[in-house]
Design a protein around this motif. Sequence first.
Motif, short mmCIF file in Angstrom:
data_model
loop_
_atom_site.label_atom_id
_atom_site.label_comp_id
_atom_site.label_asym_id
_atom_site.label_seq_id
_atom_site.Cartn_x
_atom_site.Cartn_y
_atom_site.Cartn_z
N SER A 21 -63.30 -8.38 -14.32
CA SER A 21 -62.91 -9.78 -14.10
C SER A 21 -64.13 -10.69 -14.07
O SER A 21 -64.06 -11.85 -14.50
CB SER A 21 -62.09 -9.93 -12.83
N LEU A 22 -65.26 -10.20 -13.58
CA LEU A 22 -66.49 -10.98 -13.59
C LEU A 22 -66.97 -11.18 -15.02
O LEU A 22 -67.36 -12.29 -15.41
CB LEU A 22 -67.56 -10.29 -12.74
N ARG A 23 -66.92 -10.12 -15.82
CA ARG A 23 -67.30 -10.25 -17.23
C ARG A 23 -66.36 -11.23 -17.93
O ARG A 23 -66.79 -12.05 -18.72
CB ARG A 23 -67.28 -8.90 -17.92
N ASP A 24 -65.05 -11.14 -17.64
CA ASP A 24 -64.08 -12.06 -18.24
C ASP A 24 -64.39 -13.51 -17.88
O ASP A 24 -64.30 -14.40 -18.74
CB ASP A 24 -62.66 -11.71 -17.80
N ALA A 25 -64.74 -13.76 -16.62
CA ALA A 25 -65.07 -15.12 -16.19
C ALA A 25 -66.30 -15.64 -16.93
O ALA A 25 -66.33 -16.80 -17.37
CB ALA A 25 -65.29 -15.16 -14.68
N LEU A 26 -67.30 -14.78 -17.07
CA LEU A 26 -68.52 -15.15 -17.78
C LEU A 26 -68.20 -15.45 -19.25
O LEU A 26 -68.60 -16.48 -19.80
CB LEU A 26 -69.55 -14.02 -17.66
N GLU A 27 -67.43 -14.58 -19.86
CA GLU A 27 -67.05 -14.77 -21.26
C GLU A 27 -66.23 -16.04 -21.45
O GLU A 27 -66.41 -16.79 -22.42
CB GLU A 27 -66.28 -13.55 -21.75
N SER A 28 -65.34 -16.32 -20.51
CA SER A 28 -64.51 -17.52 -20.59
C SER A 28 -65.37 -18.79 -20.54
O SER A 28 -65.17 -19.73 -21.32
CB SER A 28 -63.50 -17.52 -19.45
N LEU A 31 -69.51 -11.43 -27.04
CA LEU A 31 -70.50 -11.45 -25.96
C LEU A 31 -71.07 -10.05 -25.87
O LEU A 31 -70.32 -9.08 -25.67
CB LEU A 31 -69.85 -11.85 -24.64
N VAL A 32 -72.37 -9.94 -26.03
CA VAL A 32 -73.05 -8.66 -25.97
C VAL A 32 -73.99 -8.69 -24.77
O VAL A 32 -74.88 -9.55 -24.69
CB VAL A 32 -73.85 -8.37 -27.26
N CYS A 33 -73.76 -7.78 -23.84
CA CYS A 33 -74.60 -7.69 -22.64
C CYS A 33 -75.38 -6.39 -22.70
O CYS A 33 -74.80 -5.33 -22.93
CB CYS A 33 -73.73 -7.72 -21.38
N ARG A 34 -76.69 -6.49 -22.47
CA ARG A 34 -77.51 -5.28 -22.49
C ARG A 34 -78.67 -5.40 -21.52
O ARG A 34 -79.02 -6.49 -21.07
CB ARG A 34 -77.97 -4.96 -23.89
N TRP A 35 -79.25 -4.25 -21.22
CA TRP A 35 -80.37 -4.17 -20.29
C TRP A 35 -81.65 -4.58 -21.01
O TRP A 35 -82.04 -3.95 -21.99
CB TRP A 35 -80.49 -2.75 -19.75
N THR A 80 -66.42 -20.67 -13.52
CA THR A 80 -65.71 -20.78 -12.25
C THR A 80 -66.22 -19.78 -11.22
O THR A 80 -65.92 -19.91 -10.05
CB THR A 80 -64.21 -20.54 -12.46
N SER A 81 -66.98 -18.80 -11.65
CA SER A 81 -67.47 -17.75 -10.77
C SER A 81 -68.91 -18.03 -10.36
O SER A 81 -69.81 -18.15 -11.21
CB SER A 81 -67.40 -16.40 -11.50
N GLU A 82 -69.15 -18.10 -9.06
CA GLU A 82 -70.52 -18.30 -8.56
C GLU A 82 -71.43 -17.15 -9.01
O GLU A 82 -72.55 -17.37 -9.44
CB GLU A 82 -70.52 -18.43 -7.04
N ARG A 83 -70.93 -15.93 -8.89
CA ARG A 83 -71.74 -14.78 -9.31
C ARG A 83 -71.99 -14.81 -10.82
O ARG A 83 -73.07 -14.48 -11.27
CB ARG A 83 -71.06 -13.47 -8.89
N GLY A 84 -71.00 -15.24 -11.58
CA GLY A 84 -71.20 -15.40 -13.02
C GLY A 84 -72.29 -16.41 -13.33
O GLY A 84 -73.11 -16.20 -14.23
N ARG A 85 -72.32 -17.51 -12.56
CA ARG A 85 -73.39 -18.51 -12.74
C ARG A 85 -74.75 -17.91 -12.42
O ARG A 85 -75.74 -18.17 -13.11
CB ARG A 85 -73.13 -19.74 -11.87
N GLU A 86 -74.84 -17.11 -11.37
CA GLU A 86 -76.11 -16.46 -11.02
C GLU A 86 -76.58 -15.52 -12.13
O GLU A 86 -77.76 -15.52 -12.49
CB GLU A 86 -75.97 -15.69 -9.71
N ILE A 87 -75.65 -14.73 -12.65
CA ILE A 87 -76.01 -13.79 -13.71
C ILE A 87 -76.46 -14.54 -14.96
O ILE A 87 -77.51 -14.23 -15.54
CB ILE A 87 -74.84 -12.83 -14.01
N LEU A 88 -75.69 -15.55 -15.38
CA LEU A 88 -76.06 -16.32 -16.57
C LEU A 88 -77.38 -17.05 -16.35
O LEU A 88 -78.21 -17.13 -17.25
CB LEU A 88 -74.96 -17.30 -16.94
N GLY A 89 -77.58 -17.57 -15.15
CA GLY A 89 -78.80 -18.31 -14.86
C GLY A 89 -80.06 -17.48 -14.97
O GLY A 89 -81.13 -18.00 -15.32
N SER A 90 -79.97 -16.19 -14.71
CA SER A 90 -81.17 -15.34 -14.75
C SER A 90 -81.25 -14.49 -16.01
O SER A 90 -82.22 -13.75 -16.19
CB SER A 90 -81.21 -14.44 -13.51
N ALA A 91 -80.27 -14.58 -16.89
CA ALA A 91 -80.24 -13.76 -18.11
C ALA A 91 -81.17 -14.29 -19.18
O ALA A 91 -81.43 -15.50 -19.25
CB ALA A 91 -78.81 -13.70 -18.65
#
Length: 179
Positions: free
Chosen positions: A67-74, A91-95, A16-27
């Motif tokens: 909340s952004l992390r929660d949206a991504l995880e959801s 969900l494990v997020c790392r650099w 539901t989050s546009e920014r979440g989609r951007e992050i997932l799209g480039s991860a």
Amino acid sequence: MPSPEEFREEALGLLTSERGREILGSAALRLEPGALTWEGSHGPVQGHRVLLGLEASALGELDQNPSLRDALESGLARALARRPGQSLAALVCRWELEPGGAAGPYRQGPSVPVNPGDPEALRRGLVAYLRQREQGEAADWAAGASIEALRRPPGRWRGVVNEAIRRLGGSAPHLDGAV
């Protein structure tokens, strides 16, 4: 279990989050199938671990905005739950990524893997992470500090810099266990 790219596409459609989609799209996305198993009310359940390799600024943004992390995880959890007996265990997020080079006048190229042995990569990641976490003074100090100085940040930034270095991958070998 879907391929990582099939899973990414499904999750992108559910976010539901546009920014979440951007992050997932480039991860850099990896799945660890069956990381946990348990017996659910409708039978056996396999819990899968999702690993996202991110640019330092995206990692800082997720750490700064729960909340952004929660949206991504959801969105990721809902994509997995579409399959009976499948669930998100973690969900494990790392650099893992750095910004890519120039691709055109308006966009940069795709992200590239971080070279963990490159002290300048750590500096770039540290600066980007700190800026995203609204630690501009500490980021300015890190941008101009020698690699040797990153081992011993000034007292007023010691906590935030050491925590950021740990978040970016723990004690980096080129800092000789400095943090």
